[in-house]
Design a protein around this motif. Structure first.
Motif, PDB file in Angstrom:
ATOM      1  N   ALA A  52       0.374  -1.147  -0.036  1.00 29.24           N
ATOM      2  CA  ALA A  52       0.135  -0.367   0.168  1.00 29.24           C
ATOM      3  C   ALA A  52       0.883   1.703  -0.125  1.00 29.24           C
ATOM      4  O   ALA A  52       1.570   1.398   0.611  1.00 29.24           O
ATOM      5  CB  ALA A  52      -1.143  -0.210   0.782  1.00 29.24           C
ATOM      6  N   CYS A  73      -0.626  -1.444  -3.965  1.00 32.38           N
ATOM      7  CA  CYS A  73      -2.179  -0.911  -4.288  1.00 32.38           C
ATOM      8  C   CYS A  73      -2.032   0.979  -4.150  1.00 32.38           C
ATOM      9  O   CYS A  73      -1.404   1.283  -3.130  1.00 32.38           O
ATOM     10  CB  CYS A  73      -3.327  -1.500  -3.205  1.00 32.38           C
ATOM     11  SG  CYS A  73      -3.178  -0.662  -1.278  1.00 32.38           S
ATOM     12  N   ARG A 143     -16.310  -1.309  -2.746  1.00 32.13           N
ATOM     13  CA  ARG A 143     -15.559  -1.649  -1.912  1.00 32.13           C
ATOM     14  C   ARG A 143     -16.518  -1.779  -0.862  1.00 32.13           C
ATOM     15  O   ARG A 143     -17.432  -0.912  -0.788  1.00 32.13           O
ATOM     16  CB  ARG A 143     -14.504  -0.802  -1.190  1.00 32.13           C
ATOM     17  CG  ARG A 143     -14.204  -0.423   0.289  1.00 32.13           C
ATOM     18  CD  ARG A 143     -13.705   0.230   0.851  1.00 32.13           C
ATOM     19  NE  ARG A 143     -13.275   0.308   2.513  1.00 32.13           N
ATOM     20  CZ  ARG A 143     -12.264   1.292   2.906  1.00 32.13           C
ATOM     21  NH1 ARG A 143     -11.273   2.288   2.183  1.00 32.13           N
ATOM     22  NH2 ARG A 143     -12.219   1.517   4.373  1.00 32.13           N
ATOM     23  N   HIS A 184     -13.651  -5.419  -2.385  1.00 27.90           N
ATOM     24  CA  HIS A 184     -12.660  -4.945  -1.233  1.00 27.90           C
ATOM     25  C   HIS A 184     -13.853  -4.942  -0.494  1.00 27.90           C
ATOM     26  O   HIS A 184     -14.306  -4.520   0.219  1.00 27.90           O
ATOM     27  CB  HIS A 184     -12.443  -3.759  -2.055  1.00 27.90           C
ATOM     28  CG  HIS A 184     -10.848  -3.186  -1.647  1.00 27.90           C
ATOM     29  ND1 HIS A 184     -11.338  -2.479  -0.531  1.00 27.90           N
ATOM     30  CD2 HIS A 184      -8.849  -3.202  -1.647  1.00 27.90           C
ATOM     31  CE1 HIS A 184     -10.189  -2.058   0.125  1.00 27.90           C
ATOM     32  NE2 HIS A 184      -9.114  -2.624  -0.616  1.00 27.90           N
ATOM     33  N   HIS A 186     -11.545  -3.249   3.889  1.00 29.04           N
ATOM     34  CA  HIS A 186     -10.728  -2.460   4.341  1.00 29.04           C
ATOM     35  C   HIS A 186     -10.599  -2.177   6.027  1.00 29.04           C
ATOM     36  O   HIS A 186     -11.467  -1.603   5.973  1.00 29.04           O
ATOM     37  CB  HIS A 186      -9.292  -1.524   3.479  1.00 29.04           C
ATOM     38  CG  HIS A 186      -8.415  -1.461   4.944  1.00 29.04           C
ATOM     39  ND1 HIS A 186      -7.479  -1.956   5.159  1.00 29.04           N
ATOM     40  CD2 HIS A 186      -8.536  -0.071   5.718  1.00 29.04           C
ATOM     41  CE1 HIS A 186      -6.639  -0.886   5.586  1.00 29.04           C
ATOM     42  NE2 HIS A 186      -7.810  -0.242   6.498  1.00 29.04           N
ATOM     43  N   GLY A 220      -7.412  -6.024   1.648  1.00 28.83           N
ATOM     44  CA  GLY A 220      -7.615  -4.471   2.614  1.00 28.83           C
ATOM     45  C   GLY A 220      -5.660  -4.857   2.926  1.00 28.83           C
ATOM     46  O   GLY A 220      -5.188  -5.563   3.080  1.00 28.83           O
ATOM     47  N   GLY A 221      -6.033  -3.596   3.897  1.00 30.43           N
ATOM     48  CA  GLY A 221      -4.352  -3.435   4.552  1.00 30.43           C
ATOM     49  C   GLY A 221      -4.832  -3.812   6.661  1.00 30.43           C
ATOM     50  O   GLY A 221      -5.739  -4.439   6.431  1.00 30.43           O
ATOM     51  N   GLY A 222      -4.212  -3.053   6.743  1.00 29.99           N
ATOM     52  CA  GLY A 222      -3.904  -4.122   8.106  1.00 29.99           C
ATOM     53  C   GLY A 222      -3.675  -5.137   9.294  1.00 29.99           C
ATOM     54  O   GLY A 222      -3.828  -5.071  10.258  1.00 29.99           O
ATOM     55  N   HIS A 223      -3.239  -5.869   8.243  1.00 32.37           N
ATOM     56  CA  HIS A 223      -2.560  -7.428   8.914  1.00 32.37           C
ATOM     57  C   HIS A 223      -1.355  -7.220   8.989  1.00 32.37           C
ATOM     58  O   HIS A 223      -0.338  -6.427   8.945  1.00 32.37           O
ATOM     59  CB  HIS A 223      -3.095  -8.079   7.656  1.00 32.37           C
ATOM     60  CG  HIS A 223      -3.823  -7.738   7.138  1.00 32.37           C
ATOM     61  ND1 HIS A 223      -5.150  -8.177   7.561  1.00 32.37           N
ATOM     62  CD2 HIS A 223      -4.242  -8.062   5.609  1.00 32.37           C
ATOM     63  CE1 HIS A 223      -6.172  -8.004   6.559  1.00 32.37           C
ATOM     64  NE2 HIS A 223      -5.644  -7.884   4.647  1.00 32.37           N
ATOM     65  N   GLU A 253      -3.311  -6.249   0.222  1.00 35.53           N
ATOM     66  CA  GLU A 253      -2.748  -5.181   0.716  1.00 35.53           C
ATOM     67  C   GLU A 253      -1.680  -3.841   1.741  1.00 35.53           C
ATOM     68  O   GLU A 253      -2.840  -3.057   1.759  1.00 35.53           O
ATOM     69  CB  GLU A 253      -3.644  -4.082  -0.888  1.00 35.53           C
ATOM     70  CG  GLU A 253      -5.171  -3.701  -0.004  1.00 35.53           C
ATOM     71  CD  GLU A 253      -5.912  -2.830  -1.239  1.00 35.53           C
ATOM     72  OE1 GLU A 253      -5.841  -3.049  -1.775  1.00 35.53           O
ATOM     73  OE2 GLU A 253      -6.792  -2.107  -0.230  1.00 35.53           O
ATOM     74  N   PRO A 254      -1.160  -5.039   2.478  1.00 36.19           N
ATOM     75  CA  PRO A 254      -0.707  -4.570   3.603  1.00 36.19           C
ATOM     76  C   PRO A 254       0.212  -3.199   2.958  1.00 36.19           C
ATOM     77  O   PRO A 254       0.515  -3.016   2.096  1.00 36.19           O
ATOM     78  CB  PRO A 254      -0.064  -5.251   4.475  1.00 36.19           C
ATOM     79  CG  PRO A 254       0.449  -6.661   3.043  1.00 36.19           C
ATOM     80  CD  PRO A 254      -0.875  -6.083   2.193  1.00 36.19           C
TER      81      PRO A 254
END
Ligand SMILES: Cc1ncc(COP(=O)(O)O)c(C=O)c1O
Length: 392
Positions: A52, A73, A143, A184, A186, A220-223, A253-254
């Motif tokens: 990301a 991303c 999303r 998607h 997130h 998405g991300g946040g992992h 998409e981290p």
């Protein structure tokens, strides 16, 4: 907010006087370590993994990222341009709302164009059709909002009531699904596997009727995958199961996990005084260089900070006029006097991308260090002209 990073890694042995101040120093070796971990998860789970740019867009290291991941991303036209100029692989663009005049170029640059609502897709349909007739090939995504709050702070939780991010899953219909190739979401921030599983559980029943029809799912991300204690083996099994159940290509998409603990922000004490406690003014500004310290808010870890109980903490703040330009109270590892160097840990992501020149405070220069070879390279030093040219 507690940040769950702050491992000094090789910076524990970095001589802070080797760079100017303030300065971001990114360790290429740590970056490669993170990327190896992410690529391993990607390979074992059989998914695609994007970086990301919103978190970390130091494009001088784009070739390193391209060696390991599938692409990036982006959050709109400018990041998509940066991606196409500097990064390898796929480009997935999501923006909360596109300007119609930006969409032609976004469609040309992106492999996935992800919208925030079916209504936007409908409004953009002529533009999207025309782009396809011109021969541009891109997937359309939506999303969705899982309506499954997992955040520590509701203000930053995409699933919080009233959130503008993503189309509420309970409103999703067959007609909406027919408009898109992929879905998607997130929903996480610096989180472990369990919140991801809970989010997927929440979505499962809504999406199950469309398994087989959905070409890809982007989680998405946040992992926080590159954090030492993240449950990577379980994540791999979970992703494999999702892939089997849905028949879809799975994307993660981290951003933060790419650059986790890969950079520091070096600063210098400029002046000290006493105001009921020791106070120091530094050339690092919370508001200009680490705005999340104020916005999140959070307390960045300091390289080599003394344990609680050792000496008296000093309140560190920036050189700006903002009373709230305070970073926090710290026990410096060196005597807190003018000229003393210090560094905040884990500053490669969400700091470099968020800097401003408010008050004419100089931007930190950007250095790339490789802790394996000890090679140190000045990537960019900013000047008065950079400040002036953003104004008119
Ligand atoms: C849509 C989207 N994808 C990916 C990310 C990257 O998240 P992180 O840097 O926490 O991994 C974000 C962060 O806000 C996001 O909004």
């Amino acid at each position: 907010m507690e940040t769950r990073a702050g491992d000094p890694g090789a910076f524990a042995h970095f001589d802070l006087t080797r760079v100017d101040s303030p300065a971001f120093v990114v360790d290429a070796a740590r970056l490669r370590d993170n990327l190896r971990v992410l690529a391993d998860v990607r390979d074992q789970a059989g998914i695609k993994l994007l970086s990301a740019l919103k978190a970390f867009s130091m494009w001088s290291v784009a070739p390193i990222i391209g060696e390991y991941l599938d692409g990036v991303c982006t959050s709109g036209l400018w990041e998509a341009r940066l991606a196409s100029e500097h990064y390898d692989g796929e480009i997935a663009t999501y923006c909360a709302a596109y300007k119609p005049e930006d969409l032609d170029e976004i469609c040309r640059l992106s492999d996935h164009v992800i919208f925030n609502s079916p209504a936007q897709i409908e409004r953009a349909s002529l533009i999207l059709e025309a782009a396809r007739l011109r021969g541009e090939s891109f997937d359309i995504g939506l999303r969705i909002n899982p309506l499954n709050p997992e955040g520590e702070v509701p203000r930053y939780d995409p699933s919080a009531p009233g959130s503008r991010l993503g189309f509420p899953i309970d409103q999703l219909t067959e007609d909406h699904l027919a408009m898109v190739d992929g879905i998607h979401f997130h929903n996480l921030c610096e989180q472990d596997l369990e919140p991801l599983k809970r989010t997927w559980d929440k979505l499962f029943d809504y999406l199950e009727p469309f398994f087989g029809q959905i070409k890809w799912l982007n989680f998405g991300g946040g992992h926080h995958i590159t954090r030492a204690d993240y449950q990577r083996e379980e994540l791999i099994e979970f992703l494999k199961d999702v892939k089997d159940d849905t028949g879809a290509e799975i994307y993660l998409e981290p951003g933060e996990a790419v650059a986790l603990d890969a950079g520091i922000l070096v600063g210098t004490v400029l002046d000290t005084h006493w105001n009921g406690m020791p106070v120091a003014i530094t050339d690092v500004s919370a508001t200009c260089h680490m705005p999340d310290v104020i916005e999140a808010p959070y307390r960045p870890a300091m390289l080599g900070e003394e344990d609680a109980g050792v000496g008296e903490p000093v309140r560190l703040g920036g050189p700006s006029c903002l009373a709230g330009d305070v970073i926090g109270d710290y026990r410096l590892p060196v005597p807190c006097q003018p000229g003393a160097r210090f560094a905040f840990l884990d500053q490669a992501h969400y700091s470099m991308v968020k800097t401003t020149t408010f008050n004419g405070v100089p931007l930190p220069s950007i250095w790339l260090w490789d802790s394996e070879t000890d090679q140190l390279e000045l990537i960019r030093r900013f000047s008065y002209e950079d400040f002036r040219n953003r104004l008119s």
